[in-house]
Design a protein around this motif. Structure first.
Motif, short mmCIF file in Angstrom:
data_model
loop_
_atom_site.label_atom_id
_atom_site.label_comp_id
_atom_site.label_asym_id
_atom_site.label_seq_id
_atom_site.Cartn_x
_atom_site.Cartn_y
_atom_site.Cartn_z
N GLY A 1 0.79 -1.23 0.00
CA GLY A 1 0.00 0.00 0.00
C GLY A 1 0.82 1.27 0.00
O GLY A 1 0.24 2.38 0.07
N GLN A 2 2.14 1.15 -0.09
CA GLN A 2 3.01 2.33 -0.01
C GLN A 2 3.11 3.03 -1.35
O GLN A 2 4.17 3.08 -1.98
N ARG A 3 2.00 3.59 -1.79
CA ARG A 3 1.96 4.36 -3.04
C ARG A 3 0.80 5.33 -2.96
O ARG A 3 -0.13 5.15 -2.17
N ARG A 4 0.86 6.35 -3.77
CA ARG A 4 -0.16 7.39 -3.74
C ARG A 4 -1.54 6.81 -4.06
O ARG A 4 -1.69 6.03 -4.99
N GLY A 5 -2.51 7.20 -3.26
CA GLY A 5 -3.88 6.76 -3.49
C GLY A 5 -4.23 5.43 -2.86
O GLY A 5 -5.37 4.98 -2.98
N ARG A 6 -3.26 4.78 -2.18
CA ARG A 6 -3.53 3.49 -1.56
C ARG A 6 -3.51 3.63 -0.04
O ARG A 6 -2.85 4.52 0.51
N GLU A 7 -4.22 2.76 0.65
CA GLU A 7 -4.17 2.71 2.10
C GLU A 7 -2.81 2.12 2.46
O GLU A 7 -2.49 1.01 2.05
N PRO A 8 -1.97 2.82 3.22
CA PRO A 8 -0.57 2.40 3.39
C PRO A 8 -0.38 1.08 4.13
O PRO A 8 0.70 0.49 4.05
N ASN A 9 -1.39 0.59 4.85
CA ASN A 9 -1.24 -0.68 5.55
C ASN A 9 -1.51 -1.89 4.66
O ASN A 9 -1.29 -3.03 5.10
N GLN A 10 -2.00 -1.68 3.46
CA GLN A 10 -2.29 -2.82 2.59
C GLN A 10 -1.02 -3.66 2.39
O GLN A 10 0.06 -3.13 2.18
#
Length: 317
Positions: free
Chosen positions: A210-219
């Motif tokens: 999830g470490q990308r723009r527009g994503r929930e970072p915990n994914q």
């Protein structure tokens, strides 16, 4: 009567007629099947539906810890917009109910119903693992049968539910009186790396999916090598399975993505990332580094196969 395409005919086709409430009385049911169904309702209905499940055989052969906790987790979790509500109850008084009924209602009235051999489990509805026979039945009569059972049920998340049912460990790993690792050497296992071939964590994959723009970072997902995916160790066909963790949590998982390369938490992809970040002592949304894993003490996770739908997941230090 029909035997083919049970999931489509029973669980999805009635949605096209804007049925909005599903009542299920099933002798046996699993949270993996309920999770699979919730996940696969995506874009299948414009009207949020309500799901009401009664598990019928609890007075006869009780309830396992993992199944019970799985149902409790699902009814309290955040639901997709296609699902307005999920309720799960257990029959608590004899006689146990061995019937299987699936009843669809629209505007409060029963409009379609099915009965037959199919329990609300993945082996009945997903893939070709078992042959079942189902048929249409009178929806009003079916609803009457369902309603007659309701007074003998208690919700799975009732504050005193454990006073009404007997919970039994399906496997020694679920028994609080046993050593968690006792007997696990008798089961098949695999160990999956949480780092890439470069020796680092993925920058936008694995625990950092999830470490990308527009994503929930915990994914996050656990990378699954092709040779293990093809080995039959994990269930495929997007079937859901349960992982009991070494710290006594329960995760509902699924193998997905192209070439079955990832193990995820399908109802909410962030659940897996939040779990690992908590174990690593990181804040929610933090980028996971190789140094974080080294500091914790391991760069892999071990799965022990207890049965076709239940695994033990070991990330202990």
């Amino acid at each position: 009567m029909f035997q083919a395409d049970l999931a489509e005919k029973i669980l999805f086709e009635p949605l096209r007629d804007e049925a909005e409430e599903l009542y299920i009385l099933s002798a046996y049911a699993t949270p993996n099947m309920l999770s699979w169904y919730i996940k696969n309702l995506y874009h299948k209905t414009a009207v949020p539906i309500r799901i009401n499940l009664i598990v019928g055989m609890v007075p006869f052969d009780n309830m396992s810890v993992s199944i019970h906790e799985g149902f409790q987790q699902l009814v309290s979790s955040t639901l997709p917009h296609e699902v307005a509500q999920v309720k799960c109850s257990y029959v608590i008084d004899k006689p146990a109910e061995h019937a299987n009924l699936f009843i669809w209602c629209k505007s409060g009235q029963p409009v379609t119903a099915f009965m037959g051999s199919a329990n609300f489990v993945q082996s009945s509805f997903v893939g070709r693992h078992r042959s079942e026979l189902m048929e249409l039945c009178d929806p009003v009569e079916a609803m009457s049968c369902y309603d007659a059972v309701v007074p003998r049920t208690v919700y799975c998340n009732h504050a005193e539910i454990e006073e009404y049912i007997i919970l039994r460990p399906t496997h020694p790993v679920l028994d609080l009186e046993c050593n968690l690792v006792e007997g696990l050497d008798d089961y098949d296992s695999v160990t999956l790396s949480l780092i890439t071939k470069s020796g680092e964590t993925g920058t936008r994959s694995g625990l950092n999916w999830g470490q990308r723009r527009g994503r929930e970072p915990n994914q996050a997902y656990i990378p699954l090598p092709s040779r293990i995916a093809k080995s039959g160790f994990f269930p495929l066909e997007k079937r859901h399975f349960t992982a009991i963790t070494d710290d006594r949590h329960q995760l509902t998982l699924r193998v997905e993505q192209q070439n079955n390369k990832a193990i995820t938490t399908p109802v909410r992809n962030s659940d897996l990332g939040e779990y690992f970040r908590r174990r690593l002592g990181l804040r929610n949304g933090a980028y996971v580094t190789r140094a974080d894993l080294d500091r914790y003490g391991r760069t892999d996770v071990k799965f022990v196969k207890l049965d076709e739908e239940t695994f033990y997941m070991d990330f202990s230090q």
